[in-house]
Motif scaffolding. Structure first.
Motif, PDB file in Angstrom:
ATOM      1  N   GLN A   1       6.947   2.747   4.071  1.00 11.54           N
ATOM      2  CA  GLN A   1       7.890   2.467   2.998  1.00 11.54           C
ATOM      3  C   GLN A   1       7.186   1.822   1.802  1.00 11.54           C
ATOM      4  O   GLN A   1       7.439   2.173   0.652  1.00 11.54           O
ATOM      5  N   PHE A   2       6.278   0.910   2.091  1.00  9.40           N
ATOM      6  CA  PHE A   2       5.540   0.253   1.015  1.00  9.40           C
ATOM      7  C   PHE A   2       4.579   1.226   0.353  1.00  9.40           C
ATOM      8  O   PHE A   2       4.470   1.271  -0.879  1.00  9.40           O
ATOM      9  N   GLN A   3       3.865   2.019   1.163  1.00 10.32           N
ATOM     10  CA  GLN A   3       2.894   2.969   0.624  1.00 10.32           C
ATOM     11  C   GLN A   3       3.549   4.039  -0.235  1.00 10.32           C
ATOM     12  O   GLN A   3       2.956   4.528  -1.196  1.00 10.32           O
ATOM     13  N   SER A   4       4.774   4.409   0.103  1.00 11.10           N
ATOM     14  CA  SER A   4       5.456   5.465  -0.644  1.00 11.10           C
ATOM     15  C   SER A   4       5.749   5.053  -2.084  1.00 11.10           C
ATOM     16  O   SER A   4       5.991   5.907  -2.941  1.00 11.10           O
ATOM     17  N   LYS A   5       5.728   3.765  -2.360  1.00 12.26           N
ATOM     18  CA  LYS A   5       6.019   3.281  -3.708  1.00 12.26           C
ATOM     19  C   LYS A   5       4.762   3.140  -4.555  1.00 12.26           C
ATOM     20  O   LYS A   5       4.841   2.754  -5.721  1.00 12.26           O
ATOM     21  N   LEU A   6       3.598   3.429  -3.973  1.00 13.15           N
ATOM     22  CA  LEU A   6       2.339   3.299  -4.699  1.00 13.15           C
ATOM     23  C   LEU A   6       1.789   4.668  -5.083  1.00 13.15           C
ATOM     24  O   LEU A   6       1.837   5.603  -4.293  1.00 13.15           O
TER      25      LEU A   6
ATOM     26  N   ARG B   1      11.587  -5.647  -1.281  1.00 15.21           N
ATOM     27  CA  ARG B   1      10.445  -4.964  -1.907  1.00 15.21           C
ATOM     28  C   ARG B   1      10.206  -5.488  -3.313  1.00 15.21           C
ATOM     29  O   ARG B   1       9.079  -5.619  -3.759  1.00 15.21           O
TER      30      ARG B   1
END
Length: 216
Positions: free
Chosen positions: A89-94, A196
């Protein structure tokens, strides 16, 4: 069962103990004083009847390098980086370029400090390391940003009890755009913000981008 003779291998702190059907077993034993009390620590040496292996294990104990003597660190950089990389989930925003830019400094951290706890680094250590790499300002600034990123991720996403981010407020070498300070109401509102948003906001605060003044 007739007890066979004890092996004729003798060293300081090496004790042979009869274990019945298992025969003679070698132990590395030392007596230590802890808090005014004498305590004995014994490590069984799995030598498998091989004198060379016994010698290797014995000297590992003498040097404090036996696996049973090593206290594993908690909250390590390796654990943090692996958790950061696996958080879909965090990686998808980068952006891919952003993730790529963090790869070299993270690999450097893994190589040099992977098994160490995040708590082992102090603000003074980080500032000194940053200054020592002044000849490569872009690279060392990215390392500082990476430490801040990982620290905030560990504190906010993994709930590690780390304390204040040591990278917070350390000035970067590179030319940076200044920003108006965030108003107090905005900082206070972070407590109620989505998780987030809170992570990213604290990353910005950790690198000092919410604390400067807007250039004219």
């Amino acid at each position: 069962m007739t007890r066979p003779p004890k092996p004729k291998i003798s060293k300081p702190h090496l004790k042979w103990v009869w274990k019945g059907k298992r025969g003679w077993r070698p132990y590395h034993r030392v007596t230590l004083r802890e808090g005014g009390t004498l305590k004995e620590r014994a490590i069984q040496l799995e030598w498998k009847g091989d004198p060379q292996e016994l010698d290797r294990l014995y000297w590992a104990c003498e040097a404090g390098r036996h696996s049973n003597q090593i206290v594993r660190s908690r909250y390590t950089w390796r654990e943090c980086i692996e958790a950061w990389r696996s958080d879909k989930q965090f990686q998808s925003k980068l952006a891919s370029s952003t993730k790529k830019s963090y790869r070299p400094p993270m690999e450097s951290i893994l190589e040099n400090n992977g098994t160490k706890s995040l708590k082992s680094i102090s603000r003074q250590d980080l500032r000194a390391a940053h200054q020592s790499l002044a000849d490569t300002p872009k690279k060392t600034d990215r390392l500082l940003q990476t430490v801040s990123l990982l620290w905030n991720f560990a504190a906010l996403e993994l709930d590690w009890p780390l304390g204040e981010n040591p990278a917070k407020g350390i000035k970067h070498f590179g030319k940076q755009r200044e920003f108006e300070p965030w108003p107090e109401w905005m900082v206070a509102a972070l407590d109620e913000a989505p998780f987030r948003v809170k992570v990213l906001a604290n990353l910005i605060l950790g690198t000092g981008q919410g604390q400067g003044r807007l250039s004219r």
